[in-house]
Write a protein that holds these residues in place. Structure first.
Motif, mmCIF file in Angstrom:
data_model
loop_
_atom_site.group_PDB
_atom_site.id
_atom_site.type_symbol
_atom_site.label_atom_id
_atom_site.label_comp_id
_atom_site.label_asym_id
_atom_site.label_seq_id
_atom_site.Cartn_x
_atom_site.Cartn_y
_atom_site.Cartn_z
ATOM 1 N N GLN A 28 0.803 -1.356 -0.033
ATOM 2 C CA GLN A 28 0.306 0.012 -0.001
ATOM 3 C C GLN A 28 0.862 1.215 0.083
ATOM 4 O OE1 GLN A 28 -3.548 0.034 -0.265
ATOM 5 N NE2 GLN A 28 -3.044 -2.169 -0.502
ATOM 6 N N VAL A 29 0.839 2.097 -0.977
ATOM 7 C CA VAL A 29 1.680 3.379 -1.168
ATOM 8 C C VAL A 29 0.631 4.243 -0.244
ATOM 9 C CG1 VAL A 29 2.535 5.083 -2.586
ATOM 10 C CG2 VAL A 29 2.146 2.844 -3.464
ATOM 11 N N ALA A 30 1.431 4.931 0.609
ATOM 12 C CA ALA A 30 0.655 5.896 1.500
ATOM 13 C C ALA A 30 0.254 7.259 0.822
ATOM 14 C CB ALA A 30 1.832 6.432 2.754
ATOM 15 N N GLU A 31 -0.873 7.512 1.237
ATOM 16 C CA GLU A 31 -1.452 8.603 0.302
ATOM 17 C C GLU A 31 -0.604 10.065 0.789
ATOM 18 O OE1 GLU A 31 -5.566 11.115 -0.568
ATOM 19 O OE2 GLU A 31 -5.489 9.189 0.893
ATOM 20 N N LYS A 32 -0.064 10.618 0.169
ATOM 21 C CA LYS A 32 0.542 11.851 0.584
ATOM 22 C C LYS A 32 -0.024 13.236 0.379
ATOM 23 C CE LYS A 32 4.874 14.485 -0.384
ATOM 24 N NZ LYS A 32 5.567 14.581 1.086
ATOM 25 N N HIS A 33 -0.337 13.790 1.672
ATOM 26 C CA HIS A 33 -1.448 15.047 1.853
ATOM 27 C C HIS A 33 -0.318 16.257 1.611
ATOM 28 C CE1 HIS A 33 -4.581 12.549 2.842
ATOM 29 N NE2 HIS A 33 -3.624 11.900 3.814
ATOM 30 N N PRO A 34 -0.977 17.281 1.206
ATOM 31 C CA PRO A 34 -0.487 18.487 1.105
ATOM 32 C C PRO A 34 0.251 19.072 2.302
ATOM 33 C CG PRO A 34 -2.575 18.671 0.099
ATOM 34 C CD PRO A 34 -2.402 17.334 0.750
ATOM 35 N N ASP A 35 1.217 19.828 2.291
ATOM 36 C CA ASP A 35 1.930 20.141 3.312
ATOM 37 C C ASP A 35 1.860 21.647 3.629
ATOM 38 O OD1 ASP A 35 3.704 20.772 1.634
ATOM 39 O OD2 ASP A 35 5.527 20.234 2.704
ATOM 40 N N LYS A 36 1.484 22.207 2.563
ATOM 41 C CA LYS A 36 1.012 23.975 2.504
ATOM 42 C C LYS A 36 -0.423 24.029 3.000
ATOM 43 C CE LYS A 36 3.861 24.651 -1.735
ATOM 44 N NZ LYS A 36 3.756 25.129 -2.925
ATOM 45 N N LEU A 37 -0.467 24.910 4.107
ATOM 46 C CA LEU A 37 -1.699 25.205 4.731
ATOM 47 C C LEU A 37 -2.951 25.305 3.677
ATOM 48 C CD1 LEU A 37 -3.278 25.351 7.296
ATOM 49 C CD2 LEU A 37 -2.486 27.776 7.470
ATOM 50 N N VAL A 38 -2.810 26.274 2.909
ATOM 51 C CA VAL A 38 -4.022 26.701 1.855
ATOM 52 C C VAL A 38 -4.380 25.377 1.147
ATOM 53 C CG1 VAL A 38 -4.594 27.988 -0.176
ATOM 54 C CG2 VAL A 38 -3.373 28.896 1.710
ATOM 55 N N ASP A 39 -3.467 24.637 0.514
ATOM 56 C CA ASP A 39 -3.805 23.488 -0.106
ATOM 57 C C ASP A 39 -4.481 22.442 0.712
ATOM 58 O OD1 ASP A 39 -2.646 24.765 -2.368
ATOM 59 O OD2 ASP A 39 -0.620 23.593 -2.182
#
Length: 200
Positions: free
Chosen positions: A97-108
């Motif tokens: 399972q490839v870990a889902e990468k979430h945005p690290d920019k607040l607005v995004d």
């Protein structure tokens, strides 16, 4: 030429069904599939369930046939630098399972937060989230900066409050917006995104 076999390694019921791939002298790997059967219902010679009139056995046989076919296709797609070993076979049976990468920019990340929460919150809450997103976009433009979730700390809080006051926002509105921003960041933290130690 590659050969694929199905076999049992146990006489216990249920017994896991193993799949073995061999090709010449260099390749001979085996791994456990996600299927099992009563050994008394298994034909070692035919490498399949015995009574195919039984609906369970028929479905199992169909699934195993598909696994063999897909494995052969996967093997034939290998490149010259592909290492064919037991782990390669295990990864075929149960792809990592490839870990889902979430945005690290607040607005995004606010869009990610909304996607997570849209089924659980009122439409008015979504509207507030979008309003704060647009406010943060204006703040970034004003400060000529990009806000990362890991940068949301005490200094950001003070700078953001000053900006909101200068923009004519009421103190209560600003405090509410900051609470929302902390909620976004905590949600991001629960999804593995780095946050600042001063967040709480």
């Amino acid at each position: 030429m590659a050969r694929i076999k199905l076999l049992l390694k146990s006489k216990n019921n249920p017994a896991s069904i193993y799949i073995r791939l061999s090709d010449g002298r260099n390749i001979d790997v085996m791994a456990k599939t996600n299927y099992s059967i009563n050994p008394s219902d298994w034909s070692t010679i035919k490498e399949e369930p015995k009574d195919l009139k039984n609906i369970y056995n028929a479905n199992l046989n169909s699934d195993l046939t598909t696994v063999k076919s897909e494995l052969l296709k996967h093997y034939n797609k290998k490149t010259s630098d592909t290492v064919i070993n037991t782990q390669w076979l295990k990864d075929f049976i149960n792809p990592p399972q490839v870990a889902e990468k979430h945005p690290d920019k607040l607005v995004d990340y606010i869009d990610t937060f909304i996607e997570f929460k849209k089924a659980d919150v009122k439409s008015s809450t979504i509207t507030k989230c979008n309003g704060i997103k647009h406010l943060l976009e204006r703040y970034q433009k004003h400060t000529k900066s990009v806000l990362y979730i890991r940068d949301i700390d005490a200094k950001f809080k003070m700078d953001f409050e000053k900006y909101c006051i200068n923009e004519g926002y009421a103190p209560n509105t600003t405090a509410r917006n900051i609470r929302f921003i902390k909620t976004f960041c905590r949600h991001a933290k629960s999804n593995g995104v780095e946050t600042h130690y001063q967040l709480d």
